[in-house]
Design an enzyme around this catalytic site. Structure first.
Site, PDB file in Angstrom:
ATOM      1  N   GLU A  49     -10.242  -7.642  -1.529  1.00 33.36           N
ATOM      2  CA  GLU A  49      -8.863  -8.124  -1.603  1.00 33.36           C
ATOM      3  C   GLU A  49      -8.315  -8.190  -0.183  1.00 33.36           C
ATOM      4  O   GLU A  49      -8.318  -7.191   0.542  1.00 33.36           O
ATOM      5  CB  GLU A  49      -7.997  -7.207  -2.462  1.00 33.36           C
ATOM      6  CG  GLU A  49      -8.265  -7.349  -3.948  1.00 33.36           C
ATOM      7  CD  GLU A  49      -7.294  -6.558  -4.811  1.00 33.36           C
ATOM      8  OE1 GLU A  49      -6.414  -5.865  -4.255  1.00 33.36           O
ATOM      9  OE2 GLU A  49      -7.417  -6.627  -6.052  1.00 33.36           O
ATOM     10  N   ASP A  60       4.833  -3.085  -1.907  1.00 32.32           N
ATOM     11  CA  ASP A  60       4.027  -2.314  -0.965  1.00 32.32           C
ATOM     12  C   ASP A  60       4.792  -1.120  -0.417  1.00 32.32           C
ATOM     13  O   ASP A  60       5.977  -1.218  -0.085  1.00 32.32           O
ATOM     14  CB  ASP A  60       3.573  -3.205   0.199  1.00 32.32           C
ATOM     15  CG  ASP A  60       2.618  -4.295  -0.248  1.00 32.32           C
ATOM     16  OD1 ASP A  60       1.902  -4.056  -1.234  1.00 32.32           O
ATOM     17  OD2 ASP A  60       2.597  -5.369   0.373  1.00 32.32           O
TER      18      ASP A  60
END
EC number: 4.2.1.20
Length: 273
Positions: A49, A60
């Site tokens: 990824e 995040d």
């Protein structure tokens, strides 16, 4: 069958689980990413990824936000990310690569590179570069049918997140458009936060599999071999991001790849034993 589907099918036939490391493109050095991706593969990665830096990454945590900020400051955008994948593909034609990010960079790329033929420039260019799948955090499944169809026509998979709060209805919506695999976010909150409740993960996966036919990867909160082994006993894949970012941050350039490879070797050994 896509490269991601072939990878998972091969692993299943061997009774093995997928190891999926994540890194932000352009971190910790703007030109190191293809080299680091090869180190991931040498360490036992099955799928990679690659995070597309974005200035407002809502899912995040501080570790990956910092990595994204550093990459953005170095001028890393979608054009550079696709170049990195293209470079990686000159030496590796088999390891699937998934771009993970947010809608804004995709839409900006489409606007800037519009071919005026009604087709997504991002989808076409990602496929040409050697990308295998896309995970757009803020694309809801109920609004993704056209995007999913474009990706499918280009041979790319569309991957979605599921969370502890996901309803059966949301899982059904995801099942209609997801391909490749789904990524179960095992914690409430942002990446790198909290302690992983492996029992809760184990209880959730049968619910997900009742609706979703593709493999299920688990990420968020996996930081060591012991946790990876536990998750690997119930999931089809283990996804690790924040811990890798922490390990390679502040490393001298010549140690970034070796440090990441050593860590992934430990995870791979734990998953295989």
């Amino acid at each position: 069958m896509s490269r991601i589907a072939r990878t998972f099918a091969g692993l299943k036939a061997q009774g093995r689980k997928a190891l999926i490391p994540y890194v932000t493109a352009g971190f910790p050095f703007p030109d190191i990413t293809p080299e680091l991706m090869h180190a991931f593969v040498a360490g036992g990665a099955d799928v990679i990824e690659l995070g597309v830096p974005f200035s407002d990454p809502s899912a995040d945590g501080p570790v990956i936000q910092k990595a994204g900020d550093k990459a953005l400051a170095a001028g890393i955008g979608m054009v550079q990310v696709l170049d990195m994948v293209r470079t990686f593909r000159t030496r590796d034609a088999s390891t699937p690569v998934v771009l993970m990010g947010y809608a804004n960079p995709v839409e900006r790329y489409n606007q800037k590179h519009d071919r005026h033929d009604g087709k997504s420039a991002f989808v076409l260019d990602a496929a040409a570069a050697g990308v295998d799948g896309v995970l757009i955090v803020d694309y809801p499944p109920e609004e993704c049918e056209a995007f999913a169809a474009e990706l499918k026509s280009a041979g790319l998979d569309l991957i979605f997140l599921l969370a502890p709060t996901s309803t059966d209805e949301r899982m059904q919506q995801v099942a209609r458009v997801a391909s490749g695999y789904v990524y179960y976010v095992s914690l409430k909150g942002v990446t790198g936060s909290g302690a992983l409740d492996t029992g809760a993960v184990e209880a959730m996966l049968p619910r997900i599999r009742a609706h979703v036919q593709v493999p299920v990867g688990v990420g968020f909160g996996i930081r060591d071999a012991a946790t990876a082994r536990t998750i690997g006993q119930v999931a089809d894949a283990v996804v690790i991001g924040s811990k890798i970012i922490q390990l390679i941050d502040e490393q001298p350039r010549d140690q970034v790849g070796p440090v990441a490879q050593k860590f992934l070797c430990e995870i791979r050994t734990a998953l295989d034993n």
